[in-house]
Design a protein around this motif. Structure first.
Motif, PDB file in Angstrom:
ATOM      1  N   ASP A 254     111.206  43.801 104.999  1.00 31.75           N
ATOM      2  CA  ASP A 254     110.266  42.699 104.798  1.00 31.75           C
ATOM      3  C   ASP A 254     109.227  42.633 105.907  1.00 31.75           C
ATOM      4  OD1 ASP A 254     111.118  41.885 102.392  1.00 31.75           O
ATOM      5  OD2 ASP A 254     112.165  40.094 103.041  1.00 31.75           O
ATOM      6  N   ALA A 255     109.643  42.949 107.145  1.00 31.64           N
ATOM      7  CA  ALA A 255     108.670  42.948 108.246  1.00 31.64           C
ATOM      8  C   ALA A 255     107.625  44.041 108.051  1.00 31.64           C
ATOM      9  CB  ALA A 255     109.398  43.136 109.575  1.00 31.64           C
ATOM     10  N   ILE A 256     108.030  45.151 107.425  1.00 32.01           N
ATOM     11  CA  ILE A 256     107.072  46.236 107.169  1.00 32.01           C
ATOM     12  C   ILE A 256     106.212  45.909 105.960  1.00 32.01           C
ATOM     13  CG2 ILE A 256     106.873  48.668 106.555  1.00 32.01           C
ATOM     14  CD1 ILE A 256     109.439  49.179 108.106  1.00 32.01           C
ATOM     15  N   LEU A 257     106.795  45.274 104.965  1.00 31.89           N
ATOM     16  CA  LEU A 257     106.049  44.989 103.741  1.00 31.89           C
ATOM     17  C   LEU A 257     104.903  44.019 103.980  1.00 31.89           C
ATOM     18  CD1 LEU A 257     108.923  44.752 101.105  1.00 31.89           C
ATOM     19  CD2 LEU A 257     107.215  46.557 101.342  1.00 31.89           C
ATOM     20  N   ILE A 258     105.064  43.083 104.910  1.00 31.09           N
ATOM     21  CA  ILE A 258     103.955  42.161 105.162  1.00 31.09           C
ATOM     22  C   ILE A 258     102.755  42.886 105.778  1.00 31.09           C
ATOM     23  CG2 ILE A 258     105.529  40.225 105.455  1.00 31.09           C
ATOM     24  CD1 ILE A 258     104.995  40.381 108.450  1.00 31.09           C
ATOM     25  N   GLU A 259     103.011  44.022 106.443  1.00 33.55           N
ATOM     26  CA  GLU A 259     101.911  44.803 107.005  1.00 33.55           C
ATOM     27  C   GLU A 259     101.198  45.605 105.924  1.00 33.55           C
ATOM     28  OE1 GLU A 259     100.875  44.950 110.159  1.00 33.55           O
ATOM     29  OE2 GLU A 259     102.377  43.595 110.977  1.00 33.55           O
ATOM     30  N   SER A 260     101.908  45.900 104.825  1.00 35.42           N
ATOM     31  CA  SER A 260     101.359  46.782 103.789  1.00 35.42           C
ATOM     32  C   SER A 260     100.959  46.031 102.536  1.00 35.42           C
ATOM     33  CB  SER A 260     102.394  47.859 103.424  1.00 35.42           C
ATOM     34  OG  SER A 260     102.832  48.545 104.570  1.00 35.42           O
ATOM     35  N   THR A 261     100.997  44.730 102.540  1.00 39.56           N
ATOM     36  CA  THR A 261     100.656  43.959 101.343  1.00 39.56           C
ATOM     37  C   THR A 261      99.156  43.987 101.106  1.00 39.56           C
ATOM     38  OG1 THR A 261     102.533  42.484 101.734  1.00 39.56           O
ATOM     39  CG2 THR A 261     100.813  41.705 100.240  1.00 39.56           C
ATOM     40  N   PRO A 262      98.715  44.447  99.925  1.00 38.81           N
ATOM     41  CA  PRO A 262      97.271  44.437  99.630  1.00 38.81           C
ATOM     42  C   PRO A 262      96.733  43.017  99.591  1.00 38.81           C
ATOM     43  CG  PRO A 262      98.481  45.861  98.096  1.00 38.81           C
ATOM     44  CD  PRO A 262      99.502  45.073  98.851  1.00 38.81           C
ATOM     45  N   SER A 263      95.442  42.892  99.749  1.00 42.69           N
ATOM     46  CA  SER A 263      94.826  41.568  99.819  1.00 42.69           C
ATOM     47  C   SER A 263      94.884  40.829  98.493  1.00 42.69           C
ATOM     48  CB  SER A 263      93.371  41.702 100.283  1.00 42.69           C
ATOM     49  OG  SER A 263      92.644  42.538  99.383  1.00 42.69           O
ATOM     50  N   PHE A 264      94.944  41.555  97.372  1.00 44.39           N
ATOM     51  CA  PHE A 264      94.954  40.878  96.082  1.00 44.39           C
ATOM     52  C   PHE A 264      96.350  40.368  95.704  1.00 44.39           C
ATOM     53  CE2 PHE A 264      95.505  45.404  95.366  1.00 44.39           C
ATOM     54  CZ  PHE A 264      96.614  45.459  94.532  1.00 44.39           C
ATOM     55  N   LEU A 265      97.373  40.667  96.518  1.00 45.13           N
ATOM     56  CA  LEU A 265      98.713  40.170  96.276  1.00 45.13           C
ATOM     57  C   LEU A 265      99.055  39.100  97.304  1.00 45.13           C
ATOM     58  CD1 LEU A 265     100.677  43.474  95.544  1.00 45.13           C
ATOM     59  CD2 LEU A 265      99.719  41.871  93.879  1.00 45.13           C
ATOM     60  N   ASP A 266      99.868  38.144  96.861  1.00 48.00           N
ATOM     61  CA  ASP A 266     100.282  37.087  97.772  1.00 48.00           C
ATOM     62  C   ASP A 266     101.362  37.581  98.718  1.00 48.00           C
ATOM     63  OD1 ASP A 266     100.238  34.226  98.604  1.00 48.00           O
ATOM     64  OD2 ASP A 266     102.328  34.341  97.917  1.00 48.00           O
ATOM     65  N   SER A 267     102.370  38.269  98.190  1.00 49.39           N
ATOM     66  CA  SER A 267     103.446  38.770  99.034  1.00 49.39           C
ATOM     67  C   SER A 267     104.242  39.824  98.282  1.00 49.39           C
ATOM     68  CB  SER A 267     104.377  37.618  99.465  1.00 49.39           C
ATOM     69  OG  SER A 267     105.000  37.049  98.324  1.00 49.39           O
ATOM     70  N   ILE A 268     104.957  40.629  99.035  1.00 49.86           N
ATOM     71  CA  ILE A 268     105.910  41.595  98.497  1.00 49.86           C
ATOM     72  C   ILE A 268     107.205  41.400  99.267  1.00 49.86           C
ATOM     73  CG2 ILE A 268     106.407  44.035  98.093  1.00 49.86           C
ATOM     74  CD1 ILE A 268     103.452  44.610  98.114  1.00 49.86           C
ATOM     75  N   ARG A 269     108.314  41.094  98.544  1.00 46.44           N
ATOM     76  CA  ARG A 269     109.590  40.815  99.199  1.00 46.44           C
ATOM     77  C   ARG A 269     110.720  41.567  98.505  1.00 46.44           C
ATOM     78  NH1 ARG A 269     109.142  35.786 101.864  1.00 46.44           N
ATOM     79  NH2 ARG A 269     107.127  35.779 102.894  1.00 46.44           N
TER      80      ARG A 269
END
Length: 1449
Positions: A254-269
């Motif tokens: 999850d700590a890595i996914l917040i760095e890679s989340t595209p701007s058009f998405l709210d979050s990836i968990r």
């Protein structure tokens, strides 16, 4: 399976949480069940520095202040469970381990294993350690005397059997001897039988054991073992460890996914993650015993097939949990968002993995691990990106997609770990904490001084350069950048940057950028430096890095580099470890892990939770150093326990002045972000809390919650940082490199399409500076130059490049090839006992190939460094005297003065002045002249560079461009002086133009000896240290007048002897006067002859005298000619006397060869000599040798075609001069300015008066011989403003020739080195240049080139002034010696006028060029005197044209 934890599915804790929960909350749920704390993973970030300035002086002051402060050190506490760095060894008399009883080395001791004889291969080495009867290298372990005679059992060995047999025989004989009977013999026999039976039983047992052992070894090599025991362990352990592993993966992912989340998405968990209840399985293990003693090699067949239930019991199948990973992707914002699950399940994997462990004798005893798949592993999965478990569709059902994904995975992993490739894991380095490839282990100090002659790639706007620094590749993240300078191609930064390094194996790239406004910055070019060079020497000063773009140089960067490694503990020979050296400067690694309980939940007036409370916190953190932001994390949404696991490294100049702060912010979409917590601390305070109190959590200020931080201090000793500061871009020369360019073969022909050939020359490049070049050779693909070039060098890293170029007079010269000269091949760097670096020359190198050259090195005079002792060290305490109280004030070092050493560091005897007060610079014939150009003042605005020339027609140093009327240059260049007596230095102001004209905005010239004399006098003064010796000098030919401020210095070169063939006295003008001939042979019937003399040199005809009818003792009058000679040594002048016949061939009367060896000629002194023509015939000639630098006039090259040859001759070259009216002149293309290399103001010593000889002194013979010609006065030389310039004397007219050979060159003009042009000469004679009408007579031509098939031509001539046609003669058919005798008139002005003569071959369809020549009218037409002479056509060998020019009355 009996009753176990698998009795119910609930006993297997699958991590399944609410998708809306934050990763921290989900991980907390898993940790609650697993009762573990996950390990953080630290992502990377760019390297930083804490300094707010890059100005070199301010950086130096900061570092110096930090070094002067008292060190702030704290005792480093060892983490719990770590191994002590201080070994607690036992005394030497203890015998510990098997190595104390064997002479075999410990297999983990790499140093000891390397000493084993080389004749032991891997198998023999393995057998050495595995064999039961291990051989020994000595008998040192045979200490027990009994064991030398008795084995462990008293039977079985051959000598035991022999002893028993002998005992039986002897004892039986004794019994019978003493009367024993049969019974006694039977007892002895029974004993023997028992022994034999026991021995045979042991033999059989040993044989069986040996056979079993060998079969076991063979089975290990060929068969695989089962691993059921470890699989049983994994089945039990997996149920305990799998929840812990899943929790760690969720927290890290999850700590890595917040760095890679595209701007058009709210979050990836990750909302669900489990690997199931079935553990991975080891199917088999195959071991290879025949390896090195410290290597273990095994093949493991692994599988992870959770869906395979064949090996599970019914109860295990009922409680089985399959692997499942659910990735929740949230689209939209706030309450209007929607979550889409991506499901990955039914994972399966199998493959054969080879593991190779390399062992060593220190903890953790496994040094490295190599892993590689022997075959492509098999893997399978089910991926449902839409619909989840209920309506999900497996995308692998799409034809071709699954095989495509597998191929991509194999293509990625293949180069990494598919055999024979192996993935190397440094286990020992990981345990020691030194494997992090992103962690800095050193600091690179880069002092950026300036850039020179940058060429922008942008056609629009100005050049605003700045530099970015990259490690490894220009596409990598920049680790620093300089400031930008506006509108300049020669920026001067004087900035110091600190770059953090973790390796010296990658290159450093300095990328020059052009800053643009409103559009993307453009790349100007890139300079590269190999950091491996800093491994041997941590400092690289005085670098001149070439900036290239597309493989072509576009500028040069001047900088210094210094590497400062991180201070590390050092292990001594006795095993003790010394701690790292402390320093107030170093690298801070700051780690920002996580926060807890941010922003306590807010409640309304009725105690109900408010929207936007703690669960809605979108937190991010900002880390600042001294108020400057160094790190900003990504936003961790909807969590009061955010995790970032970020770190940054910062170079700290002074940690005592370092303030750290962290601001935790709450991100707001429709308002400003608010601060919900703050951490502040001084670096020294935080370091104390970490080391003494082991604190890693801090309470936040201005808010609620805690923050988890970490810091590691890496000290860096900045010793020697100031060693090179302040040197600027110029360094003192350490010597001179002599490059002798011999020849080249099969040069590339870049003019083949135009019908010509390349005109090659070689130039020596040091960075972007052209430090010397040869003359070009027309139309030659196998040129021979034989030209020595001398280049001063300043560092062993200053490698030189030989570039072969094709000369073009109009276009840019074309590149043909290059060769590099590495100075390490010819220069040796030696460090003396006093830590002084001395450069010595190695054997010269001779490189043969396409380009043949040799290179050698000669050092400069250098005194030995004087040892320094402090005043305190010089005072030794007297016995019985109480020592004085120590003063903490630092003492200045007192140098130990060595008055005048006899020899320098190279062993050369030093030459001193007569009073022995200083080094006598005037006693050294060769050396390096330093020229510092301070300022230039002109009346008109120019954009120019300053060229420095010495003993050459091409500049050896060129400054950067400058614009305006007052040019502030402030650059220092140097040139090599071969002969102080002959050399003259010229400094010229050269306007920057695209064309290749020889124009200048002013110049200054002076003998080198006069400059060195001034340097000697300045050094003798007491205030020489404060006086830079700069003076203002007048510029010659400067429009409206101008001045230049210069200063000089001179450094002698030792171990150098000039070859006589390279002497400036070996080049010059030879004036030959034919005086008379005596006792010639009578050829005609009347007993007389009609003699004339033909002079030639190297098969080139120079001059032909008039015919004297019926004369055996002719006396010649006005038979004078001058020829420029490039190499006097080796040149041969041939005089041939012929008998002229009106009909028939002229007959040779006699021949003489005149060589110039010994004292045959004397510089600037005419000498009559008599040579033999054979028999009693003699020829008397007068020779006058005038040493002088011959300036080549660069002519045209084959650009278009042979018939349409473009004229590129430099205007202003006198191509012929008559000696009186109607005088006969041969050749052209040579003019004489001044009186050669007669030193201005000093002269060549030992020659006498040069102005004498103008009297009508006769020969000592009775014949009427022409007098000795007078020697011309030297030209005017510019002088300092304090003295008046001497009036110049108009130069006399001279005749010239234009042969083409090694000693005579038609493109050579004997210009004096003062570069005086026709404008100066015309201004010196008021009767010249009056303008008006002139008549031009085209009289005839001779020796024309045949253009027709019949061996003749149909020649005609035409003359132009500029582009205006003046006249054209008629064509005369089938002749090579036409006579036109046609006259044309024209009006000319008093300005520069160039006459263009061309001879062409007439054809019906298209006329063809034969040759052409140009002359400057006012250079050749003197007032009241006509010009009448033969002009050599170009190209050479195409003939001569006879012209006469008269000024109208």
């Amino acid at each position: 399976m009996s009753s176990s934890s698998l009795d119910s599915p609930s006993s297997v804790p699958t991590v399944n949480v609410v998708p809306e929960a934050s990763p921290a909350q989900k991980q907390a749920q898993a940790e609650t069940k697993a009762n573990v704390t996950p390990l953080p993973s630290l992502p990377t970030t760019q390297l930083q520095t804490d300094l707010k300035t890059t100005k070199t002086s301010e950086v130096f002051d900061t570092i110096q202040a930090a070094q002067a402060k008292e060190l702030v050190t704290e005792k480093q506490m060892e983490p719990p469970g770590s191994y002590s760095s201080q070994p607690k060894g036992l005394p030497d008399w203890y015998r510990v381990g098997w190595t104390a009883f064997s002479n075999l080395p410990n297999p983990g001791d790499e140093e000891a294993m390397s000493k084993i004889p080389d004749n032991f291969g891997p198998e023999a080495l393995a057998a050495l350690f595995n064999s039961p009867g291990r051989p020994t290298f000595s008998d040192a372990n045979q200490e027990d005397l009994v064991s030398q005679f008795l084995s462990e059992a008293y039977y079985g060995e051959w000598y035991h059997n022999t002893a028993v047999m002998l005992f039986t025989v002897v004892f039986t004989w004794l019994i019978t001897r003493f009367g024993g009977g049969l019974m006694a013999c039977l007892v002895i026999g029974a004993f023997l039988a028992t022994y034999h039976q026991t021995s045979i039983r042991r033999l059989r047992r040993n044989v069986r054991d040996d056979i079993n052992r060998e079969m076991m070894v063979s089975r290990l090599e060929t068969d695989a073992e089962s691993a059921d025991w470890i699989n049983h362990f994994l089945a039990r352990f997996w149920l305990i460890y799998e929840p812990v592993l899943s929790a760690q993966i969720i927290g890290t992912a999850d700590a890595i996914l917040i760095e890679s989340t595209p701007s058009f998405l709210d979050s990836i968990r990750l909302s669900t993650f489990t690997l199931g209840t079935k553990a991975p399985r080891i199917e088999s293990i195959k071991t290879y015993p025949k390896t090195e003693p410290n290597v273990v090699c095994m093949d493991w067949k692994l599988s992870f097939v959770p869906n395979d239930v064949l090996d599970l019991s019914k109860r295990e199948v009922q409680s089985k949990v399959n692997p499942k990973i659910v990735l929740s992707i949230r689209v939209g914002k706030g309450m209007v968002g929607v979550e889409m699950p991506v499901l990955l399940e039914d994972i399966a994997f199998s493959g054969t993995l080879r593991l190779k462990f390399k062992l060593f004798n220190e903890f953790p005893h496994v040094k490295t691990l190599e892993a590689s798949f022997l075959d492509k592993p098999m893997f399978d999965y089910v991926l449902k990106p839409v619909g989840g478990e209920t309506l999900g569709f497996d995308i692998n059902s799409i034809p071709g997609l699954q095989s495509f994904v597998q191929d991509q995975v194999h293509a990625t992993l293949g180069p990494m770990m598919y055999a024979p490739n192996a993935y190397l894991l440094d286990v020992a380095g990981m345990m020691a904490g030194g494997v992090d490839l992103d962690s800095a282990n050193g600091v690179l100090g880069l002092t950026l001084y300036s850039a020179i002659n940058l060429k922008g790639s942008d056609m629009f706007g100005s050049l605003d350069p700045y530099v970015t620094f990259h490690i490894g590749n220009t596409i990598n993240t920049e680790v620093g950048r300089s400031s930008a300078h506006e509108d300049t191609s020669n920026p001067k930064w004087d900035e110091t940057h600190f770059l953090l390094l973790n390796t010296l194996t990658e290159p450093l790239f300095l990328q020059v950028m052009d800053r643009n406004v409103g559009r993307k910055d453009t790349i100007v070019g890139v300079a590269t430096f190999d950091l491996k060079q800093l491994e041997a020497d941590s400092q690289a000063e005085g670098l001149s890095l070439v900036v290239t773009r597309g493989g072509k140089p576009v500028g040069e960067i001047k900088c210094d580099l210094r590497h400062f490694p991180i201070s590390l503990p050092e292990k001594l020979e006795d095993g003790t470890v010394t701690p790292p050296a402390e320093s107030n400067s170093g690298v801070l690694r700051f780690m920002l892990h996580e926060c807890k309980e941010l922003g306590a939940e807010k409640k309304g007036g009725f105690g109900l939770p408010l929207v936007g409370g703690g669960s809605d916190t979108d937190a991010y953190a900002i880390f600042k150093v001294n108020g400057v932001e160094k790190l900003r994390t990504m936003v961790f949404k909807r969590s009061v326990n955010p995790r970032w696991f970020k770190w940054v490294e910062v170079f700290v100049a002074d940690k005592t002045q370092l303030n750290l702060s962290v601001e935790v912010m709450n991100s707001k979409e429709f308002s400003d972000d608010e601060c919900i917590g703050r951490f502040e601390s001084r670096m020294v305070d935080m370091e104390e809390q970490i080391t003494k109190n082991s604190q890693d959590w801090w309470q936040l200020k201005d808010g609620t919650g805690k923050i988890h931080l970490g810091a590691i201090w890496k000290p860096v000793a900045m010793t020697g940082f100031d060693g090179g500061l302040g040197h600027g871009s110029y360094r003192e020369p350490v010597g001179v490199v002599r490059i002798n360019v011999f020849s080249a073969e099969e040069i590339k022909n870049v003019e083949a399409l135009t019908g010509g050939k390349s005109d090659p020359y070689v130039r020596v490049m040091s960075g972007t500076q052209v430090r010397g070049q040869t003359e070009y050779i027309d139309d030659e693909l196998n040129p021979v130059w034989n030209t020595p070039l001398y280049v001063p060098i300043h560092s062993i890293r200053e490698d030189l490049v030989l570039e072969v170029m094709d000369f073009n007079d109009i276009q840019k010269d074309k590149f043909l090839g290059l060769a590099e000269i590495f100075l390490k091949d010819i220069v040796k760097e030696v460090t003396t006992e006093n830590k002084q670096v001395v450069y010595e020359g190695l054997e010269p190198v001779d490189r043969q190939g396409t380009l043949h050259y040799s290179a050698s090195f000669f050092p400069t005079l250098e005194l030995a460094k004087i040892a320094e002792v402090t005043e305190a060290e010089s005072k030794e305490p007297v016995e019985g005297e109480t020592p004085a109280e120590e003063d903490d004030t630092p003492k200045e070092p007192a140098p130990v003065v060595d008055t005048h050493p006899e020899k320098d560091v190279h062993g050369e005897v030093i030459k001193y002045t007569q009073d022995n007060s200083q080094i006598n610079l005037l006693a050294y014939e060769s050396g390096i002249l330093k020229v510092t150009v301070h300022t230039v003042s002109l009346k008109e605005k120019v954009n120019a560079t300053i060229d420095i020339l010495i003993d050459s027609n091409d500049p050896q140093f060129r400054t950067a461009q400058a614009k305006g009327t007052r040019l502030a240059i402030n650059e220092t260049g140097d040139v090599f002086v071969k002969e102080m007596d002959f050399s003259r230095v010229t400094v010229r102001v050269k306007p920057v133009k695209e064309d290749k004209d020889d124009s200048n905005a002013g110049y200054w010239v002076s003998p080198v000896r006069d400059l060195v004399r001034d340097v000697q006098a300045r050094r003798a003064k007491a205030d020489s240290e404060t006086d830079d010796g700069s003076k203002e000098y007048k510029l010659l030919e400067a429009e409206g007048g101008g001045t230049i401020r210069l200063s000089f210095d001179f450094i002698p070169v030792v171990k150098f002897t000039l070859d006589p063939s390279e002497s400036l006295e070996n080049q010059g003008n030879l004036t030959v006067t034919a005086l008379k001939a005596t006792n010639l042979k009578g050829i005609d019937r009347s007993g007389t002859s009609d003699p004339y003399v033909v002079f030639s040199m190297n098969d080139v005809k120079l001059h032909k005298t008039e015919v004297h009818k019926k004369e055996l003792n002719p006396v010649f009058r006005n038979e004078v000619f001058t020829v420029p000679v490039l190499q006097r040594i080796g040149a041969v002048l041939i005089a041939e006397v012929f008998d002229w016949d009106q009909i028939g061939k002229n007959e040779l009367i006699g021949r003489a060869e005149i060589t110039f060896a010994g004292d045959l000629v004397e510089s600037f002194a005419a000498k009559d000599i008599e040579v033999s023509l054979g028999s009693d015939s003699k020829l008397r000639v007068r020779l006058l040798w005038q040493p002088q630098l011959l300036a080549r006039k660069r002519t045209g090259t084959n650009i278009f075609s042979a018939t349409t040859r473009i004229f590129t001759s430099a205007p202003g070259a006198a191509v012929g001069a008559g000696l009186g009216a109607g005088g006969k002149v041969l050749g052209g293309g040579v003019k004489v300015l001044g009186g050669g290399v007669k030193a201005i103001g000093g002269g060549i010593r030992g020659i006498g008066k040069l102005g004498s000889g103008s009297s009508s002194k006769k020969s000592n013979t009775s014949d009427n011989v022409p007098p000795v010609p007078s020697i011309p006065s030297p030209p005017q030389v510019s002088s300092p403003l304090s003295s008046e310039p001497s009036p110049s004397t108009p130069e006399p007219r001279r005749m010239s020739v234009s042969p083409q050979n090694s000693s005579i060159d038609p493109s050579i003009s004997n210009d004096s080195y003062s570069i005086q042009h026709s404008q100066t000469r015309r201004s010196e004679d008021s009767s010249m240049n009056v303008g008006g009408s002139i008549s031009i007579s085209l009289l005839g031509a001779r020796n024309l080139k045949a253009m027709d098939r019949g061996g003749t031509s149909d020649p005609y001539a035409r003359v132009r002034i500029g582009s205006k046609m003046i006249g054209k003669t008629r064509h005369i058919k089938k002749t090579l010696t036409p006579e036109w005798n046609e006259t044309f008139t024209a009006r000319v002005s008093s300005s520069k006028t160039v006459l263009d003569f061309k001879v062409k071959d007439h054809n019906t369809l298209n006329d063809v060029d034969i040759g052409d020549v140009t002359i400057d009218l006012w250079d050749n037409l003197r007032a009241g005197q006509p010009f009448d002479g033969w002009l050599a056509l170009k190209p050479a060998g195409t003939g001569e044209i006879h012209v006469r020019i008269e000024q109208g009355r």
